[in-house]
Motif scaffolding. Structure first.
Motif, PDB file in Angstrom:
ATOM      1  N   GLU A 208      90.699  43.722  36.607  1.00  0.00           N
ATOM      2  CA  GLU A 208      91.567  43.530  37.770  1.00  0.00           C
ATOM      3  C   GLU A 208      91.948  44.873  38.401  1.00  0.00           C
ATOM      4  O   GLU A 208      91.910  45.034  39.630  1.00  0.00           O
ATOM      5  CB  GLU A 208      92.825  42.778  37.338  1.00  0.00           C
ATOM      6  CG  GLU A 208      93.680  42.295  38.467  1.00  0.00           C
ATOM      7  CD  GLU A 208      94.848  41.466  37.962  1.00  0.00           C
ATOM      8  OE1 GLU A 208      95.733  42.044  37.301  1.00  0.00           O
ATOM      9  OE2 GLU A 208      94.867  40.247  38.193  1.00  0.00           O
TER      10      GLU A 208
ATOM     11  N   ASP B 216     103.052  40.026  31.196  1.00  0.00           N
ATOM     12  CA  ASP B 216     103.230  38.729  31.852  1.00  0.00           C
ATOM     13  C   ASP B 216     103.758  37.681  30.866  1.00  0.00           C
ATOM     14  O   ASP B 216     103.324  37.628  29.700  1.00  0.00           O
ATOM     15  CB  ASP B 216     101.899  38.234  32.431  1.00  0.00           C
ATOM     16  CG  ASP B 216     101.502  39.004  33.687  1.00  0.00           C
ATOM     17  OD1 ASP B 216     102.217  39.948  34.046  1.00  0.00           O
ATOM     18  OD2 ASP B 216     100.468  38.649  34.282  1.00  0.00           O
TER      19      ASP B 216
ATOM     20  N   PRO C 115      92.863  42.583  32.494  1.00  0.00           N
ATOM     21  CA  PRO C 115      93.662  43.619  33.183  1.00  0.00           C
ATOM     22  C   PRO C 115      92.845  44.815  33.659  1.00  0.00           C
ATOM     23  O   PRO C 115      93.079  45.341  34.752  1.00  0.00           O
ATOM     24  CB  PRO C 115      94.690  44.031  32.122  1.00  0.00           C
ATOM     25  CG  PRO C 115      94.788  42.860  31.205  1.00  0.00           C
ATOM     26  CD  PRO C 115      93.423  42.256  31.165  1.00  0.00           C
TER      27      PRO C 115
ATOM     28  N   TRP D  19      97.930  46.934  29.188  1.00  0.00           N
ATOM     29  CA  TRP D  19      97.864  45.531  28.792  1.00  0.00           C
ATOM     30  C   TRP D  19      98.238  45.428  27.318  1.00  0.00           C
ATOM     31  O   TRP D  19      98.377  46.446  26.625  1.00  0.00           O
ATOM     32  CB  TRP D  19      96.472  44.957  29.045  1.00  0.00           C
ATOM     33  CG  TRP D  19      95.381  45.473  28.152  1.00  0.00           C
ATOM     34  CD1 TRP D  19      94.992  44.982  26.931  1.00  0.00           C
ATOM     35  CD2 TRP D  19      94.506  46.584  28.418  1.00  0.00           C
ATOM     36  NE1 TRP D  19      93.940  45.717  26.436  1.00  0.00           N
ATOM     37  CE2 TRP D  19      93.622  46.686  27.319  1.00  0.00           C
ATOM     38  CE3 TRP D  19      94.391  47.478  29.480  1.00  0.00           C
ATOM     39  CZ2 TRP D  19      92.633  47.673  27.252  1.00  0.00           C
ATOM     40  CZ3 TRP D  19      93.399  48.448  29.410  1.00  0.00           C
ATOM     41  CH2 TRP D  19      92.538  48.543  28.315  1.00  0.00           C
TER      42      TRP D  19
ATOM     43  N   ARG E 147      98.021  40.828  30.975  1.00  0.00           N
ATOM     44  CA  ARG E 147      98.403  41.820  31.987  1.00  0.00           C
ATOM     45  C   ARG E 147      99.790  42.390  31.698  1.00  0.00           C
ATOM     46  O   ARG E 147     100.669  41.699  31.213  1.00  0.00           O
ATOM     47  CB  ARG E 147      98.454  41.176  33.379  1.00  0.00           C
ATOM     48  CG  ARG E 147      97.130  40.894  33.991  1.00  0.00           C
ATOM     49  CD  ARG E 147      97.252  40.298  35.388  1.00  0.00           C
ATOM     50  NE  ARG E 147      98.613  40.113  35.867  1.00  0.00           N
ATOM     51  CZ  ARG E 147      99.022  40.450  37.082  1.00  0.00           C
ATOM     52  NH1 ARG E 147      98.185  41.004  37.928  1.00  0.00           N
ATOM     53  NH2 ARG E 147     100.256  40.218  37.467  1.00  0.00           N
ATOM     54  N   TRP E 148      99.961  43.666  32.073  1.00  0.00           N
ATOM     55  CA  TRP E 148     101.260  44.312  31.912  1.00  0.00           C
ATOM     56  C   TRP E 148     101.458  45.237  33.110  1.00  0.00           C
ATOM     57  O   TRP E 148     101.124  46.414  33.076  1.00  0.00           O
ATOM     58  CB  TRP E 148     101.275  45.084  30.593  1.00  0.00           C
ATOM     59  CG  TRP E 148     102.566  45.754  30.260  1.00  0.00           C
ATOM     60  CD1 TRP E 148     103.736  45.765  30.970  1.00  0.00           C
ATOM     61  CD2 TRP E 148     102.822  46.533  29.081  1.00  0.00           C
ATOM     62  NE1 TRP E 148     104.693  46.492  30.327  1.00  0.00           N
ATOM     63  CE2 TRP E 148     104.168  46.968  29.161  1.00  0.00           C
ATOM     64  CE3 TRP E 148     102.060  46.899  27.989  1.00  0.00           C
ATOM     65  CZ2 TRP E 148     104.739  47.772  28.169  1.00  0.00           C
ATOM     66  CZ3 TRP E 148     102.628  47.690  26.999  1.00  0.00           C
ATOM     67  CH2 TRP E 148     103.957  48.115  27.094  1.00  0.00           C
ATOM     68  N   VAL E 149     101.977  44.666  34.175  1.00  0.00           N
ATOM     69  CA  VAL E 149     102.147  45.409  35.420  1.00  0.00           C
ATOM     70  C   VAL E 149     103.603  45.821  35.633  1.00  0.00           C
ATOM     71  O   VAL E 149     103.895  46.906  36.113  1.00  0.00           O
ATOM     72  CB  VAL E 149     101.651  44.576  36.630  1.00  0.00           C
ATOM     73  CG1 VAL E 149     101.846  45.340  37.933  1.00  0.00           C
ATOM     74  CG2 VAL E 149     100.185  44.198  36.440  1.00  0.00           C
TER      75      VAL E 149
END
Length: 674
Positions: free
Chosen positions: A584, A308, A581, A371, A301-303
């Protein structure tokens, strides 16, 4: 004047062209119904979505009206293998049967064609000392003298995973275009010329979306002149499209650029620039970017500002170093750009990669998800959640005949046909139509002609551990081993994860090791084509029967008719991984719209995937087999009824004894003469 619908009806009739050309042809109601719907859509324009069950004969159902229409046709498939089958077998056969002089062309992506300029550069590369690579290059050079198309699929024995292929093919980034010294004999350019002159052009989904995304001189020229576009295996469209409609930056791309920079510099401008230093800086920046991610693997994930579990300051610093090294390379390349066109293209590549690094250093675009894909290499990805907006605004808008957003000279009233054996589990095929922006399309579902209750059975063992319990994979292997032993192999085990693939594969190989009783084939240990060929051979020519353990791509597109495959074992229900990701982000969007991610996304995804896996079992009217789903939730949970309803109407085996009897019946039938 005869209408297209009338001509199609005659062709599929008992006295039609198909019956006259093929001894085994007999009219099928479902096939004719689909062909008539395709003909109507071609005549009227608009979009048609067709789910055609296995055995319907959907290929002929769309090809016959397309060929009889006299229109220019774009035909897109899911894989290069299917492309080759359509172009090399189905299209010529049908055109001959119908007596039509049709010009056909096959168009693949750049990576499928030999680039003679890059072959020459690779041969001169002083760093190319690996014996295997040198031998492969020698074979390629010899073949290059005789090939007309340059399609690497023609070269026997060339593994599609060979590290030599990137060295002798071009990409959009490194192609020199008209400035290339080998441009007159360019295989990519020749394929595109032939496509522009053809009546029917066969492409694949990857090429369609890659070209749509960058508006390169392939589809950008071709699509506006085509009135009929047909997408076979359309269930892959959305996932293929999102790969290309966002942005990507990979350490593999950076290292390829570094290698090309060094090779061109040393060969064409040695001494004018410190090429070694420039290449080392870019290579170091790429490797440092991967190192910052640490031991993370798979999709991460890359929010926030960084993925992360990755330090944001270190991440930003590594991205800035990548951008700086590329800007430095671009400056040096600009100083020698007049020497050779190679340097002009390398300069453009450096600038493009630097811009991409800067983009990933800024915030994610609205409506998209980010992501990283971490393995030996690192890939940074930003993509839309689906292709709906692109389909609505860039495809269907132009087919409406309104003239809105329509390029000058482009045909109007275009027809779009989308078809597959599996497109959803509800009447509107929402699993496919919603993410593809096709809610207003006409929808048709035609069922399989197979007699599933007599040809196939489904067994749901109830005494297995729960899917996430530690002993589940071992129990699946034990069941598969016992059943495979009983019928002499003929078994395919489909897993939902790579971990289960390894666990079950290793367990089965241990059980049959050294005995010579059965051969256990495991995905990844051989190339896919070789695995399927060996599995199809089965217990022939004195060799043992086979058990094939596979995941991912083997759930669909694998055709093993006859007695070679009679048992398909699925380890778990194929729900999307909730931590992915993209999964989600799609779930969060549904929640924001007040919908249920589980009922409106997870269950339909599982239904389609389960249907695909089950579809490996019965491929012909004479096939017989058993499907085993080793997931107790299918029998105990409320959603299990919905998933079972998505399967073909196989008869249910209620007990272990009934399963045992059904296996014996398969063995007896296979042993019977004739």
């Amino acid at each position: 004047m005869t209408s297209l619908s009338d001509a199609v009806a005659r062709a599929f009739g008992p006295e039609g062209a198909l019956a006259a050309a093929a001894d085994a042809f007999s009219p099928r109601k479902a096939q004719t119904e689909m062909a008539m719907a395709v003909a109507h859509t071609i005549e009227e324009g608009g979009a048609l979505v067709v789910e055609a069950g296995t055995g319907v004969g959907k290929t002929f159902a769309y090809l016959v009206p397309a060929l009889l229409s006299g229109e220019r046709v774009l035909l897109s498939t899911a894989t290069k293998t299917l492309q080759d089958q359509l172009f090399g077998r189905d299209l010529p056969r049908l055109a001959q049967s119908l007596g039509l002089p049709v010009r056909m062309a096959l168009l693949k992506g750049r990576g499928s064609y030999l680039c003679t300029h890059r072959l020459e550069l690779a041969r001169r590369d002083p760093s190319a000392t690996d014996r295997t690579a040198v031998a492969s290059l020698a074979r390629l050079e010899q073949w290059a003298q005789s090939t007309r198309t340059g399609d690497l699929a023609e070269l026997p024995g060339l593994d599609e995973r060979s590290p030599v292929i990137p060295l002798v093919t071009s990409t959009r980034e490194n192609c020199l275009g008209a400035q290339c010294p080998k441009f007159r004999g360019c295989h990519v350019h020749q394929a595109r010329r032939e496509a522009l002159a053809a009546d029917v052009v066969v492409i694949n989904h990857h090429l369609f979306f890659a070209d749509l995304a960058v508006r390169e001189s392939g589809m950008a020229e071709l699509l506006p002149t085509v009135r009929v576009a047909i997408f076979d295996e359309a269930h892959q469209l959305n996932e293929t499209g999102v790969q290309f409609l966002g942005a990507q930056l990979g350490t593999g791309q950076l290292l390829d650029f570094t290698r090309d920079l060094l090779a061109a510099g040393l060969q064409l401008a040695r001494g004018l620039v410190d090429w070694q230093q420039l290449a080392a800086a870019s290579e170091r920046a790429a490797r440092d970017l991967r190192l910052v991610v640490g031991r993370n693997t798979g999709r991460v994930r890359w929010v926030q500002a960084a993925p992360d579990e990755v330090d944001p300051r270190a991440w930003q610093g590594a991205l800035e170093a990548v951008e700086a090294s590329l800007r430095q390379a671009a400056e040096a390349l600009g100083s020698v750009s007049e020497i050779a066109p190679d340097f002009v293209r390398l300069h453009e590549r450096a600038g493009l990669l630097a811009e991409r690094a800067a983009r990933f250093g800024a915030a994610c675009a609205p409506g998209s998800v980010r992501w990283i894909d971490a393995g030996l290499q690192l890939r940074l990805v930003e993509s839309p959640l689906d292709i709906a907006e692109t389909v609505r605004t860039r495809l269907l808008k132009r087919s409406a005949g309104t003239g809105e957003d329509q390029d000058a000279g482009e045909v109007s009233n275009r027809s779009w046909i989308f078809t597959s054996a599996t497109l959803g589990d509800d009447a509107r095929l929402s699993w496919f139509t919603e993410p593809c922006g096709l809610q207003d399309a006409q929808v048709l579902r035609v069922g399989s002609p197979f007699d599933y209750p007599s040809q196939a059975a489904v067994y749901l063992p109830r005494d297995l551990p729960r899917p996430n319990d530690a002993g589940h994979s071992q129990a699946v292997a034990r069941l598969a081993a016992s059943a495979a032993r009983q019928i002499g192999g003929r078994t395919m085990v489909l897993t939902t994860t790579l971990r289960a693939l390894r666990s079950i594969g290793e367990d089965l190989q241990r059980r049959f090791e050294g005995g010579g009783e059965l051969e256990v084939l495991v995905q990844g240990q051989w190339p896919k084509r070789r695995l399927i060929e060996r599995f199809r051979e089965g217990a022939s020519q004195g060799r043992p029967g086979c058990v094939l353990v596979a995941s991912a791509s083997f759930w669909e597109g694998v055709d093993v008719p006859g007695d070679a495959l009679q048992l398909v074992v699925i380890d778990k229900l194929p729900f999307p991984p909730p931590g992915d990701p993209l999964v989600e982000a799609r779930s969060q969007r549904l929640e924001g719209d007040g919908r249920s991610p589980f009922n409106d996304y997870f269950v339909p995804e599982a239904a389609v995937a389960l249907k695909q896996g089950a579809g490996r079992l019965i491929r012909r009217e004479s096939d017989r087999g058993i499907l085993v789903v080793c997931d107790t939730r299918l029998a105990t949970m409320g959603y299990g009824r919905r998933l079972l309803a998505a399967l073909p109407p196989m008869r249910r085996l209620q007990t272990a004894a009934a399963f045992d009897e059904a296996l014996d019946a398969l063995l007896d039938a296979a042993a019977a003469p004739g």
